[in-house]
Design a protein around this motif. Structure first.
Motif, mmCIF file in Angstrom:
data_model
loop_
_atom_site.group_PDB
_atom_site.id
_atom_site.type_symbol
_atom_site.label_atom_id
_atom_site.label_comp_id
_atom_site.label_asym_id
_atom_site.label_seq_id
_atom_site.Cartn_x
_atom_site.Cartn_y
_atom_site.Cartn_z
ATOM 1 N N ASP A 195 -11.804 33.893 15.273
ATOM 2 C CA ASP A 195 -11.945 34.247 16.684
ATOM 3 C C ASP A 195 -10.587 34.130 17.381
ATOM 4 O OD1 ASP A 195 -13.071 34.837 19.160
ATOM 5 O OD2 ASP A 195 -13.577 32.728 19.555
ATOM 6 N N PRO A 196 -10.123 35.172 18.096
ATOM 7 C CA PRO A 196 -8.804 35.134 18.743
ATOM 8 C C PRO A 196 -8.656 34.015 19.783
ATOM 9 C CG PRO A 196 -9.702 37.378 18.806
ATOM 10 C CD PRO A 196 -10.754 36.495 18.230
ATOM 11 N N ALA A 197 -9.708 33.702 20.535
ATOM 12 C CA ALA A 197 -9.615 32.639 21.539
ATOM 13 C C ALA A 197 -9.448 31.287 20.845
ATOM 14 C CB ALA A 197 -10.856 32.636 22.425
ATOM 15 N N GLU A 198 -10.214 31.062 19.818
ATOM 16 C CA GLU A 198 -10.090 29.815 19.066
ATOM 17 C C GLU A 198 -8.757 29.754 18.322
ATOM 18 O OE1 GLU A 198 -13.399 29.004 16.503
ATOM 19 O OE2 GLU A 198 -14.844 29.413 18.095
ATOM 20 N N HIS A 199 -8.279 30.928 17.891
ATOM 21 C CA HIS A 199 -7.014 30.969 17.165
ATOM 22 C C HIS A 199 -5.846 30.505 18.052
ATOM 23 C CE1 HIS A 199 -3.408 32.613 15.251
ATOM 24 N NE2 HIS A 199 -4.079 32.385 14.118
ATOM 25 N N ALA A 200 -5.850 30.886 19.315
ATOM 26 C CA ALA A 200 -4.785 30.472 20.241
ATOM 27 C C ALA A 200 -4.815 28.947 20.415
ATOM 28 C CB ALA A 200 -4.953 31.173 21.586
ATOM 29 N N HIS A 201 -6.011 28.403 20.580
ATOM 30 C CA HIS A 201 -6.152 26.943 20.715
ATOM 31 C C HIS A 201 -5.728 26.252 19.421
ATOM 32 C CE1 HIS A 201 -7.769 23.194 22.129
ATOM 33 N NE2 HIS A 201 -8.548 23.081 21.048
ATOM 34 N N TRP A 202 -6.138 26.809 18.294
ATOM 35 C CA TRP A 202 -5.808 26.240 16.978
ATOM 36 C C TRP A 202 -4.292 26.232 16.748
ATOM 37 C CZ3 TRP A 202 -3.490 28.350 12.623
ATOM 38 C CH2 TRP A 202 -3.605 27.606 11.434
ATOM 39 N N SER A 224 0.838 -1.191 0.000
ATOM 40 C CA SER A 224 0.000 0.000 0.000
ATOM 41 C C SER A 224 0.875 1.244 0.000
ATOM 42 C CB SER A 224 -0.877 0.040 1.241
ATOM 43 O OG SER A 224 -1.424 -1.210 1.499
ATOM 44 N N PRO A 225 0.414 2.287 -0.651
ATOM 45 C CA PRO A 225 1.194 3.526 -0.614
ATOM 46 C C PRO A 225 1.216 4.107 0.799
ATOM 47 C CG PRO A 225 -0.924 3.884 -1.683
ATOM 48 C CD PRO A 225 -0.814 2.412 -1.425
ATOM 49 N N ALA A 226 2.216 4.903 1.076
ATOM 50 C CA ALA A 226 2.359 5.507 2.398
ATOM 51 C C ALA A 226 1.220 6.485 2.659
ATOM 52 C CB ALA A 226 3.698 6.239 2.488
ATOM 53 N N LEU A 227 0.893 6.633 3.920
ATOM 54 C CA LEU A 227 -0.159 7.574 4.298
ATOM 55 C C LEU A 227 0.325 9.005 4.097
ATOM 56 C CD1 LEU A 227 -1.314 5.945 7.641
ATOM 57 C CD2 LEU A 227 -2.497 5.871 5.463
ATOM 58 N N ASP A 228 -0.599 9.878 3.780
ATOM 59 C CA ASP A 228 -0.290 11.300 3.654
ATOM 60 C C ASP A 228 -0.557 11.949 5.005
ATOM 61 O OD1 ASP A 228 0.159 13.884 2.944
ATOM 62 O OD2 ASP A 228 -1.589 14.065 1.631
ATOM 63 N N TRP A 229 0.490 12.046 5.822
ATOM 64 C CA TRP A 229 0.309 12.562 7.172
ATOM 65 C C TRP A 229 -0.105 14.028 7.169
ATOM 66 C CZ3 TRP A 229 -0.463 9.573 11.090
ATOM 67 C CH2 TRP A 229 0.031 8.277 11.043
ATOM 68 N N ASP A 230 0.293 14.772 6.163
ATOM 69 C CA ASP A 230 -0.119 16.178 6.103
ATOM 70 C C ASP A 230 -1.638 16.281 5.954
ATOM 71 O OD1 ASP A 230 2.499 17.142 6.311
ATOM 72 O OD2 ASP A 230 2.819 16.844 4.166
ATOM 73 N N ALA A 231 -2.229 15.430 5.119
ATOM 74 C CA ALA A 231 -3.682 15.451 4.944
ATOM 75 C C ALA A 231 -4.392 14.867 6.165
ATOM 76 C CB ALA A 231 -4.071 14.676 3.693
ATOM 77 N N LEU A 232 -3.841 13.796 6.740
ATOM 78 C CA LEU A 232 -4.482 13.171 7.903
ATOM 79 C C LEU A 232 -4.488 14.081 9.123
ATOM 80 C CD1 LEU A 232 -3.134 9.519 7.758
ATOM 81 C CD2 LEU A 232 -5.482 10.255 7.481
ATOM 82 N N LEU A 233 -3.409 14.804 9.314
ATOM 83 C CA LEU A 233 -3.287 15.657 10.496
ATOM 84 C C LEU A 233 -3.537 17.127 10.184
ATOM 85 C CD1 LEU A 233 -0.151 14.008 12.125
ATOM 86 C CD2 LEU A 233 -2.552 13.601 12.640
ATOM 87 N N ASP A 234 -4.273 17.368 9.130
ATOM 88 C CA ASP A 234 -4.609 18.749 8.772
ATOM 89 C C ASP A 234 -5.476 19.331 9.877
ATOM 90 O OD1 ASP A 234 -4.936 21.131 7.481
ATOM 91 O OD2 ASP A 234 -6.525 20.398 6.157
ATOM 92 N N HIS A 235 -5.084 20.455 10.379
ATOM 93 C CA HIS A 235 -5.760 21.056 11.522
ATOM 94 C C HIS A 235 -6.895 21.980 11.102
ATOM 95 C CE1 HIS A 235 -5.696 21.241 15.794
ATOM 96 N NE2 HIS A 235 -5.581 22.549 15.833
ATOM 97 N N ARG A 268 -1.759 23.097 16.293
ATOM 98 C CA ARG A 268 -0.953 22.999 15.077
ATOM 99 C C ARG A 268 0.527 22.793 15.402
ATOM 100 N NH1 ARG A 268 -2.219 24.337 9.834
ATOM 101 N NH2 ARG A 268 -0.418 24.619 8.514
ATOM 102 N N GLU A 269 1.030 23.504 16.419
ATOM 103 C CA GLU A 269 2.432 23.339 16.833
ATOM 104 C C GLU A 269 2.704 21.917 17.311
ATOM 105 O OE1 GLU A 269 3.466 26.296 19.728
ATOM 106 O OE2 GLU A 269 2.812 27.936 18.419
ATOM 107 N N VAL A 270 1.764 21.364 18.090
ATOM 108 C CA VAL A 270 1.930 19.992 18.582
ATOM 109 C C VAL A 270 1.969 19.027 17.391
ATOM 110 C CG1 VAL A 270 0.783 18.122 19.843
ATOM 111 C CG2 VAL A 270 0.927 20.413 20.841
ATOM 112 N N LEU A 271 1.056 19.202 16.448
ATOM 113 C CA LEU A 271 1.017 18.316 15.286
ATOM 114 C C LEU A 271 2.289 18.432 14.448
ATOM 115 C CD1 LEU A 271 -2.679 18.643 14.086
ATOM 116 C CD2 LEU A 271 -1.602 16.712 15.228
ATOM 117 N N GLU A 272 2.820 19.630 14.304
ATOM 118 C CA GLU A 272 4.050 19.816 13.536
ATOM 119 C C GLU A 272 5.233 19.116 14.208
ATOM 120 O OE1 GLU A 272 4.372 21.004 10.472
ATOM 121 O OE2 GLU A 272 2.207 21.269 10.483
ATOM 122 N N ARG A 273 5.220 19.046 15.552
ATOM 123 C CA ARG A 273 6.292 18.339 16.251
ATOM 124 C C ARG A 273 6.134 16.824 16.157
ATOM 125 N NH1 ARG A 273 5.595 20.713 21.607
ATOM 126 N NH2 ARG A 273 4.995 22.743 20.876
#
Length: 196
Positions: A79-86, A62-73, A90-95
Motif C-alpha cells: 500500500d503506497p500510504a503505508e509504504h511512505a510511513h514504513w 554475553s554476545p552483543a545484540l544483533d541490532w539489525d534483527a532487533l530493529l528490523d522494520h 526505516r530511515e529513522v532506524l538507519e540513523r
C-alpha cells in the motif's frame, strides 16, 4: 492467595543461566600444593565464583545484540500510504542504529573491564601470595621475547580467564619461593639460637 503457577514463578530464578554459572563449583586444580599457611587456589576460586562480576569475567560475557534483527522494520508494504510511513520509519532506524551499536560496544567494554577489576580485587584481598605472584608473573612476561610479549600482554589485560590461569601457574612458583625463603629464615634462626 498464591496459585500453583504463581508459587512456581516465585521459586523460579529470573536468570537461570547466570544462576547455574554462579552455583557451579570451580574446576578442580590438579597438583595443588596443600601445606600449612598455604591458601589453596581452589579456595580463591570459590571466592571468585561467589562474586557475579568475577563469574562474568571468568566465563566470558554475553554476545552483543544483533541490532539489525532487533530493529528490523519488517517487509516493505504494498500500500503506497503505508509504504511512505514504513520508509520514514526505516530511515529513522538507519540513523539511530550506529549510535545504538556504538553505545552497546562501549558498555560491553566497560562491563568487561569492571568485572576484570573485580576479579583482581578478590585475588588481592584474599590471597596472601598475591604480591609475590604478581612479581613472578611480571618476571615471566619480562623474559619473553619482545614479539611474544606484545602478543601476551594485551591478551592477559583483556581476558580474566587467561589471566587467572597464568596466575594459578605463577602462584605455584610464588608458593615455592615463599616456602624456600621461610625455610632459609628458620634455618638461619636455628643456627643463631644454637650454642656455639
Amino acid at each position: 492467595m498464591t496459585t500453583p503457577i504463581h508459587s512456581q514463578l516465585l521459586e523460579r530464578e529470573p536468570f537461570p543461566a547466570a544462576a547455574n554459572r554462579q552455583a557451579a563449583e570451580p574446576p578442580a586444580m590438579p597438583g595443588e600444593h596443600v601445606a600449612p599457611g598455604f591458601v589453596p587456589y581452589q579456595e580463591l576460586l570459590r571466592h571468585l565464583w561467589a562474586n557475579p562480576s568475577c563469574v562474568n569475567a571468568l566465563c566470558g560475557h554475553s554476545p552483543a545484540l544483533d541490532w539489525d534483527a532487533l530493529l528490523d522494520h519488517g517487509p516493505e508494504p504494498a500500500d503506497p500510504a503505508e509504504h511512505a510511513h514504513w520508509s520514514a520509519g526505516r530511515e529513522v532506524l538507519e540513523r539511530v542504529k550506529p549510535a545504538l551499536k556504538q553505545r552497546e560496544e562501549h558498555l560491553a567494554r566497560y562491563l568487561k573491564q569492571r568485572d576484570y577489576q573485580a576479579g583482581l580485587a578478590v585475588l588481592r584481598s584474599r590471597d596472601p601470595l598475591y604480591e609475590g605472584t604478581m612479581r613472578i608473573m611480571d618476571h615471566y612476561v619480562s623474559k619473553l621475547p619482545e614479539v611474544l610479549r606484545r602478543l601476551v600482554m594485551p591478551a592477559l589485560a583483556r581476558e580474566f580467564g587467561l589471566f587467572s590461569e597464568f596466575y594459578r601457574v605463577a602462584r605455584e612458583a610464588a608458593w615455592l619461593v615463599n616456602s624456600h625463603a621461610r625455610a632459609r629464615r628458620s634455618t638461619a634462626r636455628s643456627r643463631a639460637a644454637a650454642p656455639a
